[in-house]
Enzyme design. Structure first.
Site, PDB file in Angstrom:
ATOM      1  N   CYS A   1      65.798 -20.014   5.791  1.00 10.41           N
ATOM      2  CA  CYS A   1      67.176 -19.670   5.435  1.00 10.41           C
ATOM      3  C   CYS A   1      68.013 -19.853   6.696  1.00 10.41           C
ATOM      4  O   CYS A   1      67.954 -19.038   7.621  1.00 10.41           O
ATOM      5  CB  CYS A   1      67.186 -18.220   4.950  1.00 10.41           C
ATOM      6  SG  CYS A   1      68.737 -17.712   4.227  1.00 10.41           S
TER       7      CYS A   1
ATOM      8  N   CYS B   1      72.286 -28.226  20.949  1.00 11.31           N
ATOM      9  CA  CYS B   1      71.616 -29.198  21.823  1.00 11.31           C
ATOM     10  C   CYS B   1      71.239 -30.511  21.142  1.00 11.31           C
ATOM     11  O   CYS B   1      70.671 -31.387  21.775  1.00 11.31           O
ATOM     12  CB  CYS B   1      70.360 -28.567  22.422  1.00 11.31           C
ATOM     13  SG  CYS B   1      69.044 -28.298  21.204  1.00 11.31           S
TER      14      CYS B   1
ATOM     15  N   CYS C   1      66.902 -25.043  22.981  1.00  7.26           N
ATOM     16  CA  CYS C   1      67.952 -24.253  23.647  1.00  7.26           C
ATOM     17  C   CYS C   1      67.949 -22.782  23.253  1.00  7.26           C
ATOM     18  O   CYS C   1      68.816 -22.024  23.691  1.00  7.26           O
ATOM     19  CB  CYS C   1      69.321 -24.866  23.379  1.00  7.26           C
ATOM     20  SG  CYS C   1      69.858 -24.700  21.662  1.00  7.26           S
TER      21      CYS C   1
ATOM     22  N   CYS D   1      65.909 -22.442  17.941  1.00  4.43           N
ATOM     23  CA  CYS D   1      65.711 -23.811  18.407  1.00  4.43           C
ATOM     24  C   CYS D   1      64.787 -23.783  19.626  1.00  4.43           C
ATOM     25  O   CYS D   1      65.020 -23.026  20.566  1.00  4.43           O
ATOM     26  CB  CYS D   1      67.065 -24.421  18.769  1.00  4.43           C
ATOM     27  SG  CYS D   1      66.939 -26.074  19.484  1.00  4.43           S
TER      28      CYS D   1
ATOM     29  N   CYS E   1      70.330 -29.269  15.731  1.00  2.91           N
ATOM     30  CA  CYS E   1      70.889 -28.064  16.337  1.00  2.91           C
ATOM     31  C   CYS E   1      72.307 -28.363  16.813  1.00  2.91           C
ATOM     32  O   CYS E   1      72.546 -29.374  17.482  1.00  2.91           O
ATOM     33  CB  CYS E   1      70.023 -27.623  17.518  1.00  2.91           C
ATOM     34  SG  CYS E   1      70.672 -26.192  18.405  1.00  2.91           S
TER      35      CYS E   1
END
Length: 182
Positions: free
Chosen positions: A169, A93, A149, A146, A90
């Site tokens: 995707c 984070c 976060c 995510c 991510c």
């Protein structure tokens, strides 16, 4: 269209936990796990950054996609054609999300993955993602965020390669690639 909706509703769905706002308790949370931390909860007890802090940390495009649920233009992402071994994290984070081993070319214009890192069969409890229903754009889709976060990453569709048949995707701009052993 009816077949697509039936397929989407049959996919496993885990709602992200709701958080207390300014010290007020969380209310209206549905499900058996409401009120206690479980595998569907955020992985750390860190408060989310304020909008102004996210703006400082991220580029304008990263902010738009991850914090405002935007999308990058198709065929524009830096990781679309990346074939290096490694892990996709991510951008907000640094949580590990997708392995290059599960990346494939879907021809859709965005990086595509057949499953999230940490998936065991159909169990996504050890992954860094959560699924949410997205009814924007006049259709029902499954948004991927995510778990750490709550950054918007992209969507998952039921038209991927077997055996699960999923196509995650994901926006390149929501990812940070770390080369190495996936």
């Amino acid at each position: 269209m009816a077949l697509l909706l039936r397929t989407l509703w049959s996919l496993p769905f885990r709602a992200a936990p709701r958080r207390a706002v300014r010290g007020r308790p969380v209310s209206g949370v549905l499900g058996a796990g409401a009120g206690r931390r479980d595998a569907g909860s955020l992985t750390k007890n860190e408060p989310s950054l304020a909008k102004s802090e996210w703006r400082k940390k991220l580029t304008p495009e990263q902010f738009h996609v991850t914090r405002e649920k935007g999308t990058e233009p198709p065929f524009s992402g830096i990781y679309l054609n990346n074939k290096e071994p490694g892990m996709y994290h991510c951008v907000c984070c640094d949580s590990p999300l997708f392995s290059s081993k599960k990346k494939y070319s879907s021809g859709t214009g965005w990086p595509s993955f057949s499953e999230a890192h940490g998936t065991s069969g159909s169990d996504e409890s050890n992954t860094g993602i959560l699924r949410r229903v997205d009814t924007s754009m006049g259709s029902v889709r499954t948004e991927i965020v995510c778990k750490q976060c709550e950054a918007h990453l992209g969507h998952v569709f039921p038209d991927g390669p077997g055996p699960a048949g999923q196509r995650f995707c994901i926006n390149s701009v929501a990812l940070k690639f770390k080369p190495g052993k996936p």
